[in-house]
Structure formats: C-alpha cells, structure tokens
Design an enzyme around this catalytic site. Sequence first.
Site, PDB file in Angstrom:
ATOM      1  N   GLU A   1       7.209   3.868 -13.389  1.00 45.36           N
ATOM      2  CA  GLU A   1       7.944   2.665 -12.970  1.00 45.36           C
ATOM      3  C   GLU A   1       9.445   2.814 -13.153  1.00 45.36           C
ATOM      4  O   GLU A   1      10.187   1.832 -13.209  1.00 45.36           O
ATOM      5  CB  GLU A   1       7.449   1.441 -13.747  1.00 45.36           C
ATOM      6  CG  GLU A   1       7.751   1.451 -15.235  1.00 45.36           C
ATOM      7  CD  GLU A   1       6.677   2.103 -16.087  1.00 45.36           C
ATOM      8  OE1 GLU A   1       6.558   1.739 -17.269  1.00 45.36           O
ATOM      9  OE2 GLU A   1       5.956   2.983 -15.567  1.00 45.36           O
TER      10      GLU A   1
ATOM     11  N   ASN B   1      -0.282  -4.033 -14.161  1.00 43.34           N
ATOM     12  CA  ASN B   1      -1.461  -3.239 -13.801  1.00 43.34           C
ATOM     13  C   ASN B   1      -2.730  -3.765 -14.470  1.00 43.34           C
ATOM     14  O   ASN B   1      -3.795  -3.856 -13.848  1.00 43.34           O
ATOM     15  CB  ASN B   1      -1.248  -1.775 -14.194  1.00 43.34           C
ATOM     16  CG  ASN B   1      -0.412  -1.011 -13.178  1.00 43.34           C
ATOM     17  OD1 ASN B   1      -0.380  -1.346 -11.998  1.00 43.34           O
ATOM     18  ND2 ASN B   1       0.270   0.023 -13.639  1.00 43.34           N
TER      19      ASN B   1
ATOM     20  N   ARG C   1      24.130  -6.582 -10.106  1.00 42.31           N
ATOM     21  CA  ARG C   1      23.681  -7.085  -8.806  1.00 42.31           C
ATOM     22  C   ARG C   1      22.249  -6.641  -8.522  1.00 42.31           C
ATOM     23  O   ARG C   1      21.436  -7.421  -8.003  1.00 42.31           O
ATOM     24  CB  ARG C   1      24.613  -6.594  -7.699  1.00 42.31           C
ATOM     25  CG  ARG C   1      24.280  -7.171  -6.330  1.00 42.31           C
ATOM     26  CD  ARG C   1      25.243  -6.719  -5.247  1.00 42.31           C
ATOM     27  NE  ARG C   1      25.132  -5.298  -4.954  1.00 42.31           N
ATOM     28  CZ  ARG C   1      26.014  -4.390  -5.302  1.00 42.31           C
ATOM     29  NH1 ARG C   1      27.115  -4.747  -5.949  1.00 42.31           N
ATOM     30  NH2 ARG C   1      25.836  -3.108  -4.996  1.00 42.31           N
TER      31      ARG C   1
ATOM     32  N   HIS D   1      -4.044  -2.053 -10.117  1.00 35.23           N
ATOM     33  CA  HIS D   1      -3.090  -1.008  -9.741  1.00 35.23           C
ATOM     34  C   HIS D   1      -2.561  -1.181  -8.311  1.00 35.23           C
ATOM     35  O   HIS D   1      -1.444  -0.749  -8.014  1.00 35.23           O
ATOM     36  CB  HIS D   1      -3.723   0.379  -9.915  1.00 35.23           C
ATOM     37  CG  HIS D   1      -3.896   0.768 -11.352  1.00 35.23           C
ATOM     38  ND1 HIS D   1      -2.896   1.339 -12.102  1.00 35.23           N
ATOM     39  CD2 HIS D   1      -4.964   0.640 -12.196  1.00 35.23           C
ATOM     40  CE1 HIS D   1      -3.321   1.572 -13.334  1.00 35.23           C
ATOM     41  NE2 HIS D   1      -4.575   1.156 -13.417  1.00 35.23           N
TER      42      HIS D   1
END
Length: 295
Positions: free
Chosen positions: A213, A178, A233, A183
């Site tokens: 996040e 950011n 994975r 942003h």
Amino acid sequence: MQDLDQTIVTPGKTIKFEKIELRPHLIILYPQTQFKQIPLPKGTITLGRGQDADVRLDDELVSRRHCAITFDGIRVTVKDLGSTNGTFVDGEFVEEKVLDSDNRLQIGKMVMKVEFKDKSEEAIDKALYEAATIDPLTKISNRRNFFDRSLGELALARRNNYFVHTIMVDADHFKRVNDTWGHQCGDMVLKEIARILNEEKREADLLARYGGEEFLLLLAGISPEDARKSAERLRKAVESHKFSWKDTVIPVTISLGLCSRQGENIGKVEELIAECDRLLYVAKEGGRNQVACEV
C-alpha cells in the site's frame, strides 16, 4: 511507412499474402535500464532533456533541445539542433544524416537505432515493455521503473544545484480494509489512491507503486515549501474522496513522509527513500493522515 506484399505461386495455386505495413521505431538500446521503443509519426519530433522536447531523455549530457528526428514516409533523418555535446552516428559527428537499421545514433551517453516494425511486433513489444515497467494493478510505474527514471532526475539536480523531493505515501489502516471488506475492496482502494495521486501531481513528477500500500513520488525544481504544499494537497485529495464499496463508504486516509535535498547533498535514491520511510513512521506515530517532513 513501408508496405511489403508477397505472392507465392505453386503448381495450380497462387497464394497472396496481405500487405504488411512497417512503421519506424526509435529504439533506446543503452542504458539498458531506459530501454524503450518509440513509434515515429510522419513529420518531425525533437529529442532532448528539456520539458518542451517531444521525447525527454534522462541524461545530463543531452541538451534541452538536442536533435530532431524526421520521418517523411520513406526515410528517417536525424538533424543536430546546435547541441552542446553533439549528435553522433556510428561514432562520427553529424549535422544531418539519413538513418538505417545498421546505424547507431548516440546522444550523450544514450545509444539508439531506428528499426521498421509491423503492428504485430509493436503489440508484443509494448506488452513486454509494460510488463517490465508498469504495476499491473494500479497501471502506474512500478518500483523498478521509478529507480531507473530517478537516476537522470537526480543527476540533473546535482549538476544544476536545485532541489529534489521524495515523498513516500502509505494508506492508513490498510490491513483493516482488507480484513473488513476483503481484498477486492483493498485493490479498489489502491487503484483509486493511485488515480488520485496521478491526477493531482504535476506532469513532470514521477509516481510509482513502491509495494503493497506504499507509493513513491519524486518532485524536482521546486522549493521545500512548495513540495510540502504539494504533499498536503495530495493528502487532502485522498481524504476528501468518497471510497465506495457495495453501497458502503470506506474511510481512507494517507500518511506521507517528505524528504528534500539540494545539489551535491542529494545522495543516492536509496538514501532518499530511507529518509522518507523514517519520516513516514513519524507521520504514523503522530496520528496518521498527515505529512511529516524535515524541520
């Protein structure tokens, strides 16, 4: 479907309204946390707890294939499919019954009704439902929806003594993204991570944006080792993806905390998330871009 046509005659003038096409919807009224409206297609769909049911219901009292709902173009009929705990309409057990809007259909603890709606109502109701359950940025489930849907999964796992696994995912150095690229770039990264996680997970796994996040997944019915492989994975899929912003490749990795519990030891979803958060911190302290799980 039902067509309604209305003509109003006034002195010297006739006003004719377009036909309104009404479609039947199965509406889940209770528990309120699972409220949803399901359009009923012409034909037959099955309701149940199993993976092969057309409409899956998160209730341990619901059989895997509990009942069938049939819409013949005019009427909606419910038929019990030999369920363990029965199908009830207005408090009475039924084997087969035509439903109208005044009836209340009960399957396990879940209470539903059938209601005919036009397309304008469908659009409004869909928008309201999505606003309450879908994260507007990433278009995956939001935190509230994750909590609501996880209750049934945890109850089934306790009853059947199988494993559930909770994974908390966090984008590494996201503040740097950011601060460096803005942003809008950060939003792009979050949307791409959500898309990758959604594509890589199993269809039965729950995925939601937890906040900021951070993302949450709930996996059920597999071993701790298979859950660890699934988490790895996911990590590799994000690491290998090319995140591009205005001709610049953005380095993006994720850290993951994996918590596994079985049967009566599962506890509450809040406890699982707290343990995931602790393990996520371990992954961060260990250098990021890794999976931390219980030994």
